[in-house]
Design a protein around this motif. Structure first.
Motif, mmCIF file in Angstrom:
data_model
loop_
_atom_site.group_PDB
_atom_site.id
_atom_site.type_symbol
_atom_site.label_atom_id
_atom_site.label_comp_id
_atom_site.label_asym_id
_atom_site.label_seq_id
_atom_site.Cartn_x
_atom_site.Cartn_y
_atom_site.Cartn_z
ATOM 1 N N UNK A 93 0.835 -1.216 0.000
ATOM 2 C CA UNK A 93 0.000 0.000 0.000
ATOM 3 C C UNK A 93 0.860 1.252 0.000
ATOM 4 N N UNK A 94 1.934 1.236 0.801
ATOM 5 C CA UNK A 94 2.785 2.417 0.896
ATOM 6 C C UNK A 94 3.610 2.617 -0.373
ATOM 7 N N UNK A 95 4.207 1.535 -0.874
ATOM 8 C CA UNK A 95 5.101 1.660 -2.020
ATOM 9 C C UNK A 95 4.366 2.118 -3.264
ATOM 10 N N UNK A 96 3.215 1.508 -3.540
ATOM 11 C CA UNK A 96 2.535 1.775 -4.804
ATOM 12 C C UNK A 96 1.409 2.787 -4.686
ATOM 13 N N UNK A 97 0.848 2.937 -3.496
ATOM 14 C CA UNK A 97 -0.242 3.883 -3.314
ATOM 15 C C UNK A 97 0.211 5.215 -2.758
ATOM 16 N N UNK A 98 1.089 5.167 -1.742
ATOM 17 C CA UNK A 98 1.461 6.394 -1.056
ATOM 18 C C UNK A 98 2.664 7.092 -1.683
ATOM 19 N N UNK A 99 3.712 6.329 -1.974
ATOM 20 C CA UNK A 99 4.963 6.939 -2.414
ATOM 21 C C UNK A 99 5.205 6.858 -3.920
ATOM 22 N N UNK A 100 5.050 5.672 -4.507
ATOM 23 C CA UNK A 100 5.457 5.442 -5.886
ATOM 24 C C UNK A 100 4.978 6.479 -6.885
ATOM 25 N N UNK A 101 3.696 6.834 -6.887
ATOM 26 C CA UNK A 101 3.210 7.789 -7.892
ATOM 27 C C UNK A 101 3.821 9.180 -7.762
ATOM 28 N N UNK A 102 4.412 9.492 -6.605
ATOM 29 C CA UNK A 102 4.947 10.833 -6.370
ATOM 30 C C UNK A 102 6.440 10.951 -6.677
ATOM 31 N N UNK A 103 7.087 9.859 -7.073
ATOM 32 C CA UNK A 103 8.497 9.935 -7.457
ATOM 33 C C UNK A 103 8.642 10.683 -8.765
ATOM 34 N N UNK A 104 9.517 11.662 -8.792
ATOM 35 C CA UNK A 104 9.881 12.323 -10.036
ATOM 36 C C UNK A 104 11.035 11.547 -10.685
ATOM 37 N N UNK A 105 11.343 11.803 -11.946
ATOM 38 C CA UNK A 105 12.527 11.185 -12.535
ATOM 39 C C UNK A 105 13.803 11.471 -11.747
ATOM 40 N N UNK A 106 13.942 12.704 -11.225
ATOM 41 C CA UNK A 106 15.121 13.030 -10.406
ATOM 42 C C UNK A 106 15.159 12.187 -9.133
ATOM 43 N N UNK A 154 24.793 -3.853 -13.633
ATOM 44 C CA UNK A 154 23.377 -3.793 -13.293
ATOM 45 C C UNK A 154 22.516 -4.415 -14.386
ATOM 46 N N UNK A 155 21.597 -5.251 -13.968
ATOM 47 C CA UNK A 155 20.539 -5.743 -14.843
ATOM 48 C C UNK A 155 19.281 -4.946 -14.506
ATOM 49 N N UNK A 156 18.729 -4.237 -15.468
ATOM 50 C CA UNK A 156 17.469 -3.531 -15.238
ATOM 51 C C UNK A 156 16.319 -4.493 -15.479
ATOM 52 N N UNK A 157 15.602 -4.828 -14.408
ATOM 53 C CA UNK A 157 14.383 -5.610 -14.534
ATOM 54 C C UNK A 157 13.219 -4.651 -14.749
ATOM 55 N N UNK A 158 12.775 -4.532 -16.001
ATOM 56 C CA UNK A 158 11.717 -3.575 -16.340
ATOM 57 C C UNK A 158 10.388 -4.106 -15.839
ATOM 58 N N UNK A 159 9.775 -3.357 -14.894
ATOM 59 C CA UNK A 159 8.574 -3.865 -14.236
ATOM 60 C C UNK A 159 7.375 -2.944 -14.227
ATOM 61 N N UNK A 160 7.186 -2.139 -15.241
ATOM 62 C CA UNK A 160 6.019 -1.253 -15.343
ATOM 63 C C UNK A 160 6.084 -0.145 -14.283
ATOM 64 N N UNK A 161 4.925 0.480 -13.991
ATOM 65 C CA UNK A 161 4.885 1.612 -13.074
ATOM 66 C C UNK A 161 4.010 1.346 -11.866
ATOM 67 N N UNK A 162 4.016 2.310 -10.932
ATOM 68 C CA UNK A 162 3.293 2.143 -9.676
ATOM 69 C C UNK A 162 1.799 1.946 -9.895
ATOM 70 N N UNK A 163 1.223 2.626 -10.874
ATOM 71 C CA UNK A 163 -0.219 2.523 -11.102
ATOM 72 C C UNK A 163 -0.625 1.096 -11.439
ATOM 73 N N UNK A 164 0.150 0.463 -12.321
ATOM 74 C CA UNK A 164 -0.170 -0.919 -12.689
ATOM 75 C C UNK A 164 -0.048 -1.854 -11.490
ATOM 76 N N UNK A 165 0.961 -1.608 -10.661
ATOM 77 C CA UNK A 165 1.152 -2.495 -9.513
ATOM 78 C C UNK A 165 0.131 -2.242 -8.414
ATOM 79 N N UNK A 166 -0.299 -1.007 -8.261
ATOM 80 C CA UNK A 166 -1.324 -0.720 -7.261
ATOM 81 C C UNK A 166 -2.604 -1.476 -7.578
ATOM 82 N N UNK A 167 -2.914 -1.614 -8.863
ATOM 83 C CA UNK A 167 -4.115 -2.352 -9.254
ATOM 84 C C UNK A 167 -4.076 -3.799 -8.760
ATOM 85 N N UNK A 168 -2.889 -4.377 -8.698
ATOM 86 C CA UNK A 168 -2.789 -5.786 -8.309
ATOM 87 C C UNK A 168 -3.084 -6.000 -6.838
#
Length: 472
Positions: A93-106, A154-168
């Motif tokens: 809930x915190x990672x994808x609902x509270x914080x994730x959507x508010x991360x800027x690229x910086x 580094x291996x970048x594991x591309x995993x979509x964005x917070x919105x998609x994960x919040x839905x799950x």
């Protein structure tokens, strides 16, 4: 940010206690390692090069391959320990609902960079950055920039964005029409065209515990068309009752190009399916025990013949080194060994699990799970010069009696003296090379303050420039 230059063409690491993780050598022996440019040129009891190489005196020290983390959510590094007392549901809930959507690229750049600097400081030379907060292409670009600037592998594991994960984590999973992002194709073309780079691309799939099977089929198809490895969370607490591995097997998606993360609550027959398919596993026993994934499955995976590896997972509630993870892994496996023996009404006569095996999971096992076993993971001539030297000057490390036992049971990041990635020295004499930690801390705290303000998370007085967050 600039990290250290390549120090000469050839470097001889002289007289250390070597743990090569290569069956062609003894498991531990005193010897030399010669680095020639970015690669390991020779490993032997004695190497004579005259004056044609820089020499590092490793007598009384331990020399290992670089440690490998096969599953780390580096974008959450700026949220360090805010979830120290969270369950997996609170974390989501915190990672994808509270914080994730508010991360800027910086924010993504700073958070990923501090996570990689922390990893390098702890002797982790290779890491799979399992990133499920790539909210826009700009977010993804800044993540890649942090990878480049760190000089880590580094291996970048591309995993979509917070919105998609919040839905799950809502009342219903993703819609049947939710397809993989096309941005992964842009990233592959722009940043991952060369096989010689320190950077590799993979797909961090949502999988059947998080999405309808049609989404999993689309993700697996996309990854295989692009020639990418796949990493997927499975066996996460109650979600494992959905039998995710059996679902993947029913539509022919299991394969040796997939790493299954956690596996804690999987049934034994599903673990057998992973083994039969040639798939590998990534286990994070410290997180799994703390957050409610289920009893760590490492022992069952190894017993079934699944190639296993280790990960820290997220620094929201555990440290970013693999020493604690190795100790948690060993404890979980040994607890199961003792329990099985006690169930038979007898004490355990001999442990099957060893400290050497744990170190192997954290080195060669990790490289194999990341698809880089031919490139890294052991002190093997021809492989990349990803090497760690441990100092044994601190009282937790001397007297030096056993290499694997000392590293797994006793070491911490402060004992990591020297770190090479592809022959480039990134830590020397216990200090990161050309890293301004004061500046990095200032930037991390500014990032944290701004992020918490945007997310509406109040901060209490008493920690850093603006204080620690209250419980989200």
């Amino acid at each position: 940010m600039r990290l250290g230059p390549i120090a000469g063409d050839r470097t001889l690491i002289r007289g250390g206690l070597l743990l090569p993780m290569d069956a062609r050598y003894p498991s531990e022996f005193v010897g030399d390692v010669l680095l020639d440019g970015p690669r390991i040129a020779e490993v032997a009891a004695r190497i004579d090069v005259g004056e044609a190489a820089r020499v590092i005196d490793a007598r009384g020290k331990i020399v290992t391959p670089g440690l490998v983390d096969t599953h780390r959510h580096l974008w959450q590094s700026v949220l360090r320990y805010v979830g120290a007392d969270w369950t997996i549901a609170q974390y989501a809930r915190a990672a994808f609902g509270r914080f994730g959507p508010h991360f800027t690229p910086d924010d993504m750049y700073i958070s990923v960079l501090i996570g990689l600097v922390e990893a390098l400081d702890a002797g982790i030379t290779q890491i799979l950055d399992w990133d499920h907060n790539l909210n826009t292409p700009d977010h993804a670009d800044e993540v890649v920039r942090a990878h480049v600037d760190s000089r880590a592998r580094v291996v970048l594991g591309y995993g979509q964005g917070a919105t998609q994960w919040l839905q799950t984590y809502g009342e219903s999973n993703l819609s049947e029409g939710s397809a993989p992002s096309s941005d992964i194709e842009r990233l592959r073309s722009r940043y991952y065209a060369s096989d010689e780079s320190l950077r590799t691309l993979a797909l961090a799939a949502r999988g059947p515990e998080k999405a309808p099977m049609s989404v999993s089929e689309a993700e697996w198809r996309q990854a295989r068309e692009l020639g990418l490895r796949i990493s997927v969370h499975v066996g996460n607490g109650l979600r494992a009752f959905e039998r995710p591995i059996a679902q993947l097997e029913s539509v022919g998606l299991l394969g040796d190009d997939t790493t299954y993360v956690h596996c804690s609550s999987l049934a034994d027959d599903e673990i057998a399916l992973i083994a039969a398919s040639g798939g590998s596993a990534s286990c994070a026993p410290e997180i799994e025990s703390n957050m409610g994934h289920g009893h760590p499955a490492l022992g069952r995976l190894v017993a079934a013949g699944v190639p296993a590896s280790l990960s820290a997972d997220t620094c929201t509630n555990v440290s970013g080194d693999l020493f604690a993870v190795m100790r948690a892994a060993l404890a979980s496996v040994r607890e199961s060994e003792h329990a099985s023996s006690h169930a038979r009404g007898e004490p355990l006569g001999k442990l099957a699990s060893t400290t050497y095996q744990m170190l192997q999971l954290a080195t060669l096992g990790g490289a194999v799970a990341n698809g880089l076993g031919d490139t890294t993971g052991s002190l093997t001539p021809g492989k990349s010069g990803d090497v760690v030297i441990f100092s044994c000057d601190a009282p937790n490390m001397f007297p030096l009696n056993t290499g694997a036992g000392t590293v797994v049971k006793g070491a911490h990041p402060g004992n990591v003296d020297t770190v090479f990635v592809a022959g480039r020295e990134l830590k020397r004499g216990g200090q990161l090379v050309d890293v301004d930690l004061a500046d990095l801390r200032r930037r991390a705290e500014t990032c944290r303050d701004d992020l918490f303000t945007r997310a509406g998370v109040p901060q209490a007085e008493g920690a850093g420039s603006a204080g620690a967050p209250t419980r989200p």
